[in-house]
Design a protein around this motif. Structure first.
Motif, PDB file in Angstrom:
ATOM      1  N   ILE A  97      93.556  35.018  49.497  1.00 55.79           N
ATOM      2  CA  ILE A  97      93.853  36.452  49.531  1.00 55.79           C
ATOM      3  C   ILE A  97      92.806  37.188  50.385  1.00 55.79           C
ATOM      4  O   ILE A  97      93.067  38.252  50.926  1.00 55.79           O
ATOM      5  CB  ILE A  97      93.912  37.017  48.089  1.00 55.79           C
ATOM      6  CG1 ILE A  97      94.461  38.435  48.023  1.00 55.79           C
ATOM      7  CG2 ILE A  97      92.560  36.969  47.400  1.00 55.79           C
ATOM      8  CD1 ILE A  97      95.933  38.517  47.886  1.00 55.79           C
ATOM      9  N   GLY A  98      91.648  36.573  50.547  1.00 60.65           N
ATOM     10  CA  GLY A  98      90.564  37.175  51.334  1.00 60.65           C
ATOM     11  C   GLY A  98      90.842  37.221  52.831  1.00 60.65           C
ATOM     12  O   GLY A  98      90.064  37.761  53.608  1.00 60.65           O
ATOM     13  N   MET A  99      91.988  36.635  53.241  1.00 58.67           N
ATOM     14  CA  MET A  99      92.337  36.598  54.664  1.00 58.67           C
ATOM     15  C   MET A  99      93.441  37.590  55.015  1.00 58.67           C
ATOM     16  O   MET A  99      93.806  37.708  56.181  1.00 58.67           O
ATOM     17  CB  MET A  99      92.881  35.200  55.026  1.00 58.67           C
ATOM     18  CG  MET A  99      91.996  34.049  54.686  1.00 58.67           C
ATOM     19  SD  MET A  99      90.771  33.778  55.940  1.00 58.67           S
ATOM     20  CE  MET A  99      91.803  33.392  57.331  1.00 58.67           C
ATOM     21  N   LEU A 100      94.007  38.257  53.996  1.00 61.33           N
ATOM     22  CA  LEU A 100      95.249  38.996  54.248  1.00 61.33           C
ATOM     23  C   LEU A 100      95.065  40.503  54.230  1.00 61.33           C
ATOM     24  O   LEU A 100      94.563  41.070  53.264  1.00 61.33           O
ATOM     25  CB  LEU A 100      96.300  38.620  53.202  1.00 61.33           C
ATOM     26  CG  LEU A 100      96.668  37.134  53.158  1.00 61.33           C
ATOM     27  CD1 LEU A 100      97.669  36.876  52.064  1.00 61.33           C
ATOM     28  CD2 LEU A 100      97.221  36.680  54.493  1.00 61.33           C
ATOM     29  N   ALA A 101      95.524  41.131  55.296  1.00 60.07           N
ATOM     30  CA  ALA A 101      95.435  42.590  55.397  1.00 60.07           C
ATOM     31  C   ALA A 101      96.803  43.200  55.145  1.00 60.07           C
ATOM     32  O   ALA A 101      97.823  42.509  55.188  1.00 60.07           O
ATOM     33  CB  ALA A 101      94.953  42.972  56.788  1.00 60.07           C
ATOM     34  N   SER A 102      96.784  44.493  54.898  1.00 58.40           N
ATOM     35  CA  SER A 102      98.030  45.177  54.605  1.00 58.40           C
ATOM     36  C   SER A 102      97.992  46.589  55.191  1.00 58.40           C
ATOM     37  O   SER A 102      96.929  47.213  55.266  1.00 58.40           O
ATOM     38  CB  SER A 102      98.153  45.201  53.077  1.00 58.40           C
ATOM     39  OG  SER A 102      98.995  46.210  52.647  1.00 58.40           O
ATOM     40  N   ALA A 103      99.173  47.065  55.612  1.00 58.49           N
ATOM     41  CA  ALA A 103      99.259  48.435  56.137  1.00 58.49           C
ATOM     42  C   ALA A 103     100.421  49.136  55.465  1.00 58.49           C
ATOM     43  O   ALA A 103     101.457  48.520  55.233  1.00 58.49           O
ATOM     44  CB  ALA A 103      99.487  48.402  57.645  1.00 58.49           C
ATOM     45  N   SER A 104     100.233  50.403  55.138  1.00 63.10           N
ATOM     46  CA  SER A 104     101.341  51.199  54.598  1.00 63.10           C
ATOM     47  C   SER A 104     101.460  52.440  55.454  1.00 63.10           C
ATOM     48  O   SER A 104     100.479  53.186  55.612  1.00 63.10           O
ATOM     49  CB  SER A 104     101.062  51.588  53.148  1.00 63.10           C
ATOM     50  OG  SER A 104     100.819  50.434  52.380  1.00 63.10           O
ATOM     51  N   LEU A 105     102.662  52.645  56.004  1.00 64.52           N
ATOM     52  CA  LEU A 105     102.831  53.710  57.005  1.00 64.52           C
ATOM     53  C   LEU A 105     103.879  54.731  56.595  1.00 64.52           C
ATOM     54  O   LEU A 105     104.805  54.408  55.852  1.00 64.52           O
ATOM     55  CB  LEU A 105     103.266  53.089  58.329  1.00 64.52           C
ATOM     56  CG  LEU A 105     102.169  52.321  59.034  1.00 64.52           C
ATOM     57  CD1 LEU A 105     102.614  50.955  59.407  1.00 64.52           C
ATOM     58  CD2 LEU A 105     101.719  53.073  60.249  1.00 64.52           C
ATOM     59  N   ASN A 106     103.744  55.934  57.143  1.00 63.64           N
ATOM     60  CA  ASN A 106     104.816  56.917  56.968  1.00 63.64           C
ATOM     61  C   ASN A 106     105.550  57.112  58.295  1.00 63.64           C
ATOM     62  O   ASN A 106     105.265  56.426  59.290  1.00 63.64           O
ATOM     63  CB  ASN A 106     104.288  58.226  56.348  1.00 63.64           C
ATOM     64  CG  ASN A 106     103.394  59.031  57.279  1.00 63.64           C
ATOM     65  OD1 ASN A 106     103.379  58.809  58.490  1.00 63.64           O
ATOM     66  ND2 ASN A 106     102.656  59.967  56.715  1.00 63.64           N
ATOM     67  N   ILE A 107     106.438  58.061  58.303  1.00 62.01           N
ATOM     68  CA  ILE A 107     107.335  58.228  59.455  1.00 62.01           C
ATOM     69  C   ILE A 107     106.570  58.642  60.719  1.00 62.01           C
ATOM     70  O   ILE A 107     107.010  58.420  61.834  1.00 62.01           O
ATOM     71  CB  ILE A 107     108.463  59.240  59.093  1.00 62.01           C
ATOM     72  CG1 ILE A 107     109.687  59.027  59.968  1.00 62.01           C
ATOM     73  CG2 ILE A 107     108.003  60.682  59.117  1.00 62.01           C
ATOM     74  CD1 ILE A 107     110.543  57.896  59.563  1.00 62.01           C
TER      75      ILE A 107
END
Ligand code: NAD
Length: 364
Positions: free
Chosen positions: A264-274
């Motif tokens: 899990i220490g290798m994984l990034a995440s992005a949350s975007l809006n419109i």
């Protein structure tokens, strides 16, 4: 036109500040070498904000984020605050309202298994010999987590509970277009996940995804039921490129992909809006078990900056540069504790940050 890009930096709790320090190293090199006019301002969120201001999302933090172009988060939470009432807790009272405030409807979770780390995957080596690169796109502001729900006892004293999966057509259209646009920049393959053989919301999901696909003739679309998808991903992850999911199914599948890719220490995440305003963060939590030991893997945080460059700043070349320097560090044999072959042979959080920063610096 604005010529600077402002990032609200929220290191948070646990390993958050340790891995964020490595993130700063990368940002500083990019600023210096590529003359990027990035301005960072730091704010408190989560447990540290509770300790300082009595609430997990202080007004000052929210305002700072509103005045920024993107948010870079470490992680929030820890045992110290877990007995507080729900709305005062670091995640439920801090992070979730932050995501909601900015209407971050699209969650992106790349799960990459580098061939160098294939032994970390729980899958057989013959299945993951060449590694894999799956991008899970999850609808984040609708569906069953936001539908009508309750728990009651009826007049016959029978206890019951329900949750409602509700999707508006526009919510499905929005996330589908988002996914197709991203697929066009990758291997042009989307698998959309649903349970259209049973659920009305899934029937609508499938119909709308089909209708949107007409606008993207260069992208190959297929559909899988969630139960089958879970099996297919385990049996042949290499066959997947972009996976498009509802909130609930994405929650399950993104964690499955994370588990298959090792740490899990290798994984990034992005949350975007419109408007492409995004919250960028590691996929994992605050890891209190390894806090202050200088052994956390900073790669997830560093790759969250790569996602920020790609999705909010549209600097794909620099985003790719970060990914390729992370790969080079792994190819050269550098490992943090969580990805080391044997627990003796590993480098610290700081050292991994330095190595990747140096590699970026040399490339520049
Ligand atoms: P976790 O992700 O923090 O830790 C799970 C396991 O993964 C632990 O063994 C941890 O040491 C390891 N791990 C996580 N990140 C790592 C990294 N960068 N390098 C090496 N190992 C790493 O999940 P948890 O233990 O369930 O939760 C701990 C706290 O984090 C809780 O308070 C939870 O609420 C919070 N949390 C926050 C977020 C967030 O901020 N987005 C997400 C999940 C959990």
């Amino acid at each position: 036109m604005k010529n600077s890009f402002c990032i609200a930096v929220l290191p948070g709790d646990g390993i958050g500040p340790e891995i964020m320090r490595q993130g700063y190293k990368i940002l500083n090199i990019l600023k210096k070498k590529y003359f990027l006019n990035i301005i960072t301002k730091e704010y408190d969120i989560g447990g540290i904000a509770i300790d300082k201001y009595g609430c997990p999302l202080p007004q000052k933090t929210l305002l700072g984020c509103q005045q920024s172009d993107a948010i870079l988060l470490g992680s929030v939470g820890g045992p110290k605050w877990q007995t507080l009432p729900d709305n005062q807790q670091p995640e439920k009272g801090g992070l979730l309202p932050l995501r909601k405030h900015f209407n971050l409807f699209a969650n992106i979770r790349p799960s990459i298994l580098y061939p160098e780390l294939k032994q970390l995957s729980p899958l057989k080596t013959k299945i993951v010999d060449s590694g894999f690169d799956i991008l899970c796109i999850r609808e984040l502001t609708g569906g069953i987590y936001f539908g009508n729900s309750d728990r009651k006892t009826n007049l016959e004293l029978k206890e019951f509970a329900f949750d409602t999966e509700l999707y508006y057509a526009f919510e499905i259209e929005r996330i589908a277009k988002f996914a197709f646009n991203i697929a066009q920049q990758r291997n042009k393959k989307i698998v959309s996940i649903d349970k259209a053989n049973v659920l009305q919301s899934s029937k609508l999901w499938r119909e709308i995804v089909e209708s949107i696909s007409i606008q993207y003739p260069d992208v190959q679309l297929s559909h899988l039921y969630i139960d089958n998808a879970i099996m297919q991903i385990i049996q042949n992850p290499v066959a997947f490129d972009v996976i498009l999911c509802s909130n609930l199914f994405g929650d399950i599948i993104s964690d499955e992909c994370a588990a298959l890719s090792g740490s899990i220490g290798m994984l990034a995440s992005a949350s975007l809006n419109i408007n492409n305003f995004g919250l960028y963060e590691p996929a994992g939590g605050s890891a209190p078990d390894i806090q202050n030991k200088n052994i956390a893997n900073p790669i997830a945080q560093i790759l969250s900056i790569a996602l920020l460059l790609r999705y909010s700043m549209k600097l794909n070349v620099l985003s790719n540069l970060i990914y390729s320097c992370v790969k080079t560090a792994l190819q050269k044999g550098y490992r943090t504790f969580d990805i080391a072959d044997c627990s003796k042979d590993y480098i610290s959080t700081d050292h991994m940050g330095d190595i990747i920063a140096q590699l970026i610096s040399k490339e520049a």
